[in-house]
Design an enzyme around this catalytic site. Sequence first.
Site, PDB file in Angstrom:
ATOM      1  N   SER A 148       0.739  -1.553   0.317  1.00 59.03           N
ATOM      2  CA  SER A 148       0.109  -0.286   0.307  1.00 59.03           C
ATOM      3  C   SER A 148       1.500   1.149   0.059  1.00 59.03           C
ATOM      4  O   SER A 148       1.733   1.261  -0.918  1.00 59.03           O
ATOM      5  CB  SER A 148      -1.031  -0.337   1.362  1.00 59.03           C
ATOM      6  OG  SER A 148      -1.937   0.927   1.327  1.00 59.03           O
ATOM      7  N   HIS A 265      -8.758   0.437  -0.534  1.00 56.34           N
ATOM      8  CA  HIS A 265      -8.545  -0.368  -2.125  1.00 56.34           C
ATOM      9  C   HIS A 265      -9.483  -0.993  -1.892  1.00 56.34           C
ATOM     10  O   HIS A 265     -10.143  -2.266  -2.208  1.00 56.34           O
ATOM     11  CB  HIS A 265      -7.076  -1.127  -1.405  1.00 56.34           C
ATOM     12  CG  HIS A 265      -5.962  -0.512  -0.820  1.00 56.34           C
ATOM     13  ND1 HIS A 265      -5.280  -0.198  -1.626  1.00 56.34           N
ATOM     14  CD2 HIS A 265      -5.166  -0.938   0.851  1.00 56.34           C
ATOM     15  CE1 HIS A 265      -4.189   0.194  -1.229  1.00 56.34           C
ATOM     16  NE2 HIS A 265      -4.647   0.024   0.571  1.00 56.34           N
TER      17      HIS A 265
END
Length: 360
Positions: A148, A265
């Site tokens: 991430s 996400h």
Amino acid sequence: MNLSVTLKCCSRARLFRNKAAVYHCRRLSDVPVSSGESPPSPGQEKPGRTRRAPGKAAVLLFPGQGSQFVGMGKGLLKYGNVKEMFAVAEKVLGYDLLSLCLNGPEKDLMKTVHCQPAVFVCSLAAVERLNHENPAAIESCVSAAGFSVGEFAALVFSGAMNFAEALFAVKERAEAMQKASDLVSSGMLSVIGRPQANYRSACVQAREHCLSLGIQEPVCAIANYLFPDGRVIAGHKEALDFLQNHSRELNFMRTRLLPVSGAFHTALMQPAVEPLRDILRKIEVRRPEISVHSNVDGKRYMHDKHVRNQLAKQLVSPVKWEQTLHEIYERAQGQEFPHTYEVGPGRQLGSTLQKCNMKD
């Protein structure tokens, strides 16, 4: 502080990789063992560049949000450019990041707007330590990946981004994600399932439950592929409640809500995409000097436009970490694993790698 002023006052801030060897990007399975071949005779095709054998190469993994803790960075200030990095961070962010990392308070460090920049800077500070203690690890690094927000640190390490500019992008990213999170009551659920667990079907059932409650366009989807039978599912709070309440029927052995503020996400992060895309258009992005793998599909970045597109897409796409690890560590049978270094707070990525290896 606007972007141009911020970067002007921070123009000296770059993470230097001047000792690191630069390699053409390839998977480790494509790296032949160096041989003592003689120069080609006239008319012969020139051989490709000599590359390191996997057992002599290094891979760097950069953690993401959730790895932060009060006290991180305490032992790193004596290395390389670390003090300068935190000084630059204070100018870019507008607050004392070093004090927050060392002293907290924890409730402030845990906020998305704070922990993402904190993990980013501490991860690159850990690179400085590694370069001091084991410079060969830096020089032999052929591949990197970040989880991430950790992807930004991997790109800075690879030479694809400037430290100060990347930090500014991380700041804007975190703020945009927090704003998107504030729009809907949502979260993320860590799940370890039995082999027969069907995660996609579970998400469908959770969305149907939300519809029955009158929630329009409910979101519940896999947000992280961690390792075999390990997932993170994110979405509306009601969907996650459903999954926890029906975990036995869904063949989930263990579930745990993550201490994050939103459904990262997933489609619920769509409002954050354009603000990040806009920032990425304004900063300099170059082709990485080593292989850096995207969370979106596990593939290595090919050029600057590819980096910009994938980083924006990453916000609303699952982190395919398990697939990324397979891409990085794919190798011919009998070849050694490269040396792997987790650079940053925590040790979750090393644990995840071990769980992936157990299934190979």
